[in-house]
Design an enzyme around this catalytic site. Sequence first.
Site, short mmCIF file in Angstrom:
data_model
loop_
_atom_site.label_atom_id
_atom_site.label_comp_id
_atom_site.label_asym_id
_atom_site.label_seq_id
_atom_site.Cartn_x
_atom_site.Cartn_y
_atom_site.Cartn_z
N CYS A 1 0.82 -1.21 0.00
CA CYS A 1 0.00 0.00 0.00
C CYS A 1 0.86 1.26 0.00
CB CYS A 1 -0.94 -0.02 1.20
SG CYS A 1 -0.14 -0.36 2.79
N HIS B 1 -2.31 5.34 6.52
CA HIS B 1 -0.93 5.82 6.61
C HIS B 1 -0.89 7.28 6.17
CE1 HIS B 1 0.36 1.65 6.94
NE2 HIS B 1 -0.08 1.36 5.74
#
Length: 342
Positions: free
Chosen positions: A143, A225
């Site tokens: 990711c 994130h």
Amino acid sequence: MVNVLINGYGSIGKRVADAVSMQDDMKVVGVTKTKPDFEARLAVEKGYKLFVAIPDKERVKLFEDAGIPVEGTILDIIEDVDIVVDGAPKKIGKQNLENIYKPHKVKAILQGGEKAKDVEDNFNALWSYDRCYGKDYVRVVSCNTTGLCRILYAINSVADIKKARVVLVRRAADPNDDKRGPINAIVPNPVTVPSHHGPDVVSVVPEFEGKIVTSAVIVPTTLMHQHTLMVEVKNNVSRDDILESIEKTPRIITVKYEDGFTSTAQIIEYGRDLGRLRYDINELVVWEESVNVVDNEIFLMQAVHQESIVIPENIDCIRSMLQLEEDKFKSIEKTNKAMGIK
């Protein structure tokens, strides 16, 4: 229509299964689970044919005893598939590659938890679609790497990148992963600098060798994130040039702090308000106010929804490996339209 098997119906696997089901040139012929849990039961309720990921008759009996119907083990379906998307936990994908996929000569996509050297190539739709075309064993990168590849593509489209320095603030665990919590700390991950994220970008974009340096910490959140980028470029570019390129790049959206996007919490709420399945944000999210250019150095902040950003990449990787679409932008457009991605 090509036949796709999802080996591992967990956080990534169930999302890939739903994404494949949305496409008109591929179909899910089965999903696998290792244990008879609620996800296995839901897979059957959604109409997916369920197979046991471990070729063991005793494991099959566990599912039958739990009242969850299975079609057999992975070995009962593997010969009938065109490609496998592996959604197994870290390191298990490599074992599946060596023990199942290669012996049965079936193409396979591994996820970012495996090592770059374990496959023929590493995939991001913008950067390596053409390079992975027709290959047998490919890894869709993590990711974080996916997010970095997308933004660096946008910047690279208008600037000659000299050096990229990135600080990654990583979520501690996915929302359903209670094995890692609770936690009350900020953890260097890893404590060495640079971190492994830069080399992972290089596995997709070899020309960035020696140009990208990353460091990372883990913080006590489960939502997303966050990255802070500082990118030196050789030519003169303006803030408007960067924003215009971001706007043109698929799978990146901008949000404004002044509109109430004051943290990753509001971005996730945005996904809920959009009615996205599992509130997924498949796009990379860039805070518009954070984009700035000072003396040929570009600054920006972005957010990555770790559970969903790689899902459309898996779909395009299927098309590339099975040679369903030669043009990467046509594949991206097709995937985006089917999934409702901007």
